[in-house]
Enzyme design. Structure first.
Site, short mmCIF file in Angstrom:
data_model
loop_
_atom_site.label_atom_id
_atom_site.label_comp_id
_atom_site.label_asym_id
_atom_site.label_seq_id
_atom_site.Cartn_x
_atom_site.Cartn_y
_atom_site.Cartn_z
N LYS A 25 82.79 12.63 -14.19
CA LYS A 25 82.40 11.42 -13.47
C LYS A 25 81.15 11.65 -12.65
O LYS A 25 81.08 12.68 -11.99
CB LYS A 25 83.56 11.02 -12.56
CG LYS A 25 83.32 9.79 -11.74
CD LYS A 25 84.44 9.62 -10.75
CE LYS A 25 84.15 8.42 -9.91
NZ LYS A 25 85.13 8.22 -8.89
N ARG B 267 78.68 12.86 0.31
CA ARG B 267 79.81 13.73 -0.02
C ARG B 267 79.34 15.05 -0.65
O ARG B 267 80.04 15.66 -1.43
CB ARG B 267 80.73 13.02 -1.00
CG ARG B 267 81.19 11.64 -0.58
CD ARG B 267 82.35 11.17 -1.45
NE ARG B 267 82.61 9.75 -1.32
CZ ARG B 267 83.17 9.16 -0.25
NH1 ARG B 267 83.52 9.90 0.79
NH2 ARG B 267 83.38 7.87 -0.23
N LYS C 11 83.28 16.13 -10.84
CA LYS C 11 82.87 14.91 -10.17
C LYS C 11 81.62 15.20 -9.35
O LYS C 11 81.63 16.05 -8.45
CB LYS C 11 83.99 14.40 -9.26
CG LYS C 11 83.60 13.13 -8.52
CD LYS C 11 84.77 12.53 -7.77
CE LYS C 11 84.33 11.29 -7.03
NZ LYS C 11 85.44 10.68 -6.30
N SER D 287 81.07 2.37 -10.84
CA SER D 287 80.60 1.08 -10.32
C SER D 287 79.11 0.83 -10.53
O SER D 287 78.70 -0.25 -10.96
CB SER D 287 80.94 0.99 -8.83
OG SER D 287 80.37 2.07 -8.11
N TYR E 110 85.31 -0.70 -15.82
CA TYR E 110 85.63 -2.03 -15.29
C TYR E 110 85.60 -3.07 -16.40
O TYR E 110 86.02 -4.20 -16.21
CB TYR E 110 84.65 -2.38 -14.15
CG TYR E 110 84.77 -1.37 -13.02
CD1 TYR E 110 85.83 -1.44 -12.12
CD2 TYR E 110 83.88 -0.30 -12.90
CE1 TYR E 110 85.98 -0.49 -11.12
CE2 TYR E 110 84.02 0.67 -11.91
CZ TYR E 110 85.08 0.57 -11.03
OH TYR E 110 85.25 1.51 -10.06
C1 PBG Z 1 87.02 8.59 -4.34
C2 PBG Z 1 86.47 7.80 -5.49
C3 PBG Z 1 85.19 7.26 -5.61
C4 PBG Z 1 85.16 6.60 -6.84
C5 PBG Z 1 86.41 6.76 -7.43
N1 PBG Z 1 87.19 7.54 -6.58
C6 PBG Z 1 84.06 7.22 -4.63
C7 PBG Z 1 83.33 8.44 -4.29
O1 PBG Z 1 83.68 9.54 -4.67
O2 PBG Z 1 82.33 8.31 -3.56
C8 PBG Z 1 83.99 5.87 -7.38
C9 PBG Z 1 84.27 4.92 -8.49
C10 PBG Z 1 83.12 4.05 -8.81
O3 PBG Z 1 82.02 4.20 -8.27
O4 PBG Z 1 83.32 3.17 -9.66
N2 PBG Z 1 88.27 8.08 -3.93
#
Ligand code: PBG
Length: 322
Positions: A247, A216, A195, A273, A312
């Site tokens: 991801k 992060r 991630k 997203s 989505y």
């Molecule tokens: C963390 C989490 C995130 C997303 C899924 N799980 C946010 C992040 O890590 O900043 C993002 C999913 C998306 O952007 O569609 N709980």
């Protein structure tokens, strides 16, 4: 004349279909959904047109619609009313996410796989994925101890798959141990293994009313790095991940291919997203065609090696593919 004319196999719809190497199927798709505590009706997320923060009632309808379209799984995110430094609402059996798990499992649990995000960022008042130490840094091991309790609470609520997404070192091992100790040996773990810290998560912050300021980057991976994704995946599989994830998806298709080549467990990818928002924004401006762009993006993620795709678009794409 030339012996080889690759265009022969492109001349008609049936011919192209016959030789298509990669196919999308509804059962491979996973729908991420947001449920907001206290909401009496769904609330639009402006940066993700067509996606909403659900009320409990509209969440169940969305889950039922997805199941009826043949979508294979649903991933739940909770948006609580009360935040604190420890993210307590994530562990509370009466917290919004755990209540939603029970409701969704009762609604569609026999028809689709119910998953939950196992992470603190939706629940903390500082918006980080873990708890902070005295210096304000995310405390890896203290966070893992809370993830373990959170996973057990989610399993007790009936979730089929917990999904640690916080990128703490050792999180999968700690969660597996806690689940087993509590008798939840059949609860699976989908690990967000590779991630990356990404600007494309932007709209998600609105989707979960995130309190985060800053980034992060001390726990999520650096977009410049490639081999580290395989190291992270290897560690998660060793620690007991039943499935792994890459991801975001579209800017990381090379990583997805690397991980698919080395993983001995099923590989998922998350079309996040910002990826969704870009397609929607361009389509809304008439700059690209929405449905072909949607299906092309999902096919590319499949082609790069994802067995399962979190998107989505899951319900809509499943209907188009039926
Ligand atoms: C963390 C989490 C995130 C997303 C899924 N799980 C946010 C992040 O890590 O900043 C993002 C999913 C998306 O952007 O569609 N709980």
């Amino acid at each position: 004349m030339f012996a080889h004319r690759p265009r022969r196999l492109r001349q008609s719809v049936p011919m192209r279909k016959l030789v298509a190497q990669n196919r999308l199927a509804p059962a491979d798709l996973i729908l991420p959904v947001f449920v907001k505590e206290g909401a009496t009706q769904p609330i639009d997320i402006s940066s993700m047109p067509g996606v909403q923060q659900h009320s409990m009632a509209s969440l169940k309808t969305a889950a039922r619609d997805a199941a009826e379209a043949g979508v294979g799984g649903i991933m739940l995110f909770g948006v609580p009313e009360t935040l604190d430094a420890q993210g307590s609402a994530g562990v509370d059996p009466n917290g919004i996410l755990n209540l939603a798990i029970a409701e969704v499992v009762a609604e569609v649990g026999d028809d689709m796989v119910v998953m939950a995000d196992t992470c603190l960022d939706e629940f903390t008042d500082h918006g980080h994925c873990g708890v902070l130490d005295a210096e304000g840094n995310v405390d890896n091991d203290a966070t893992n101890a809370i993830y373990a309790q959170m996973a057990v609470a989610q399993a007790a609520a009936g979730v089929h798959v917990v999904s640690p997404s916080g990128m703490m070192d050792g999180q999968v091992a700690v969660i597996r141990e806690a689940l087993d100790a509590a008798g939840h040996t059949n609860t699976a773990i989908l690990a967000y293994s590779a991630k990356y810290a990404s600007a494309f998560y932007g709209p998600f912050r609105e989707a979960v009313d995130s309190a985060l300021t800053g980034d992060r980057k001390t726990y999520q991976m650096d977009s410049a790095n490639r081999t580290e994704a395989m190291f992270e995946t290897e560690l998660d599989i060793e620690e007991g991940a039943d499935m792994v994830m890459v991801k975001p998806a579209m800017s990381y298709l090379d990583i997805l291919r690397d991980v698919a080549n080395m993983s001995t467990v099923p590989v998922a990818a998350y079309q996040i997203s910002g990826e969704y928002a870009m397609i929607e924004a361009a389509a809304a401006n008439g700059w690209i065609e929405r449905e072909p762009a949607m299906l092309e993006s999902l096919t590319a993620i499949r082609r790069a090696g994802a067995q399962n795709i979190l998107t989505y678009y899951a319900t809509e794409a499943a209907r188009l593919l039926a």
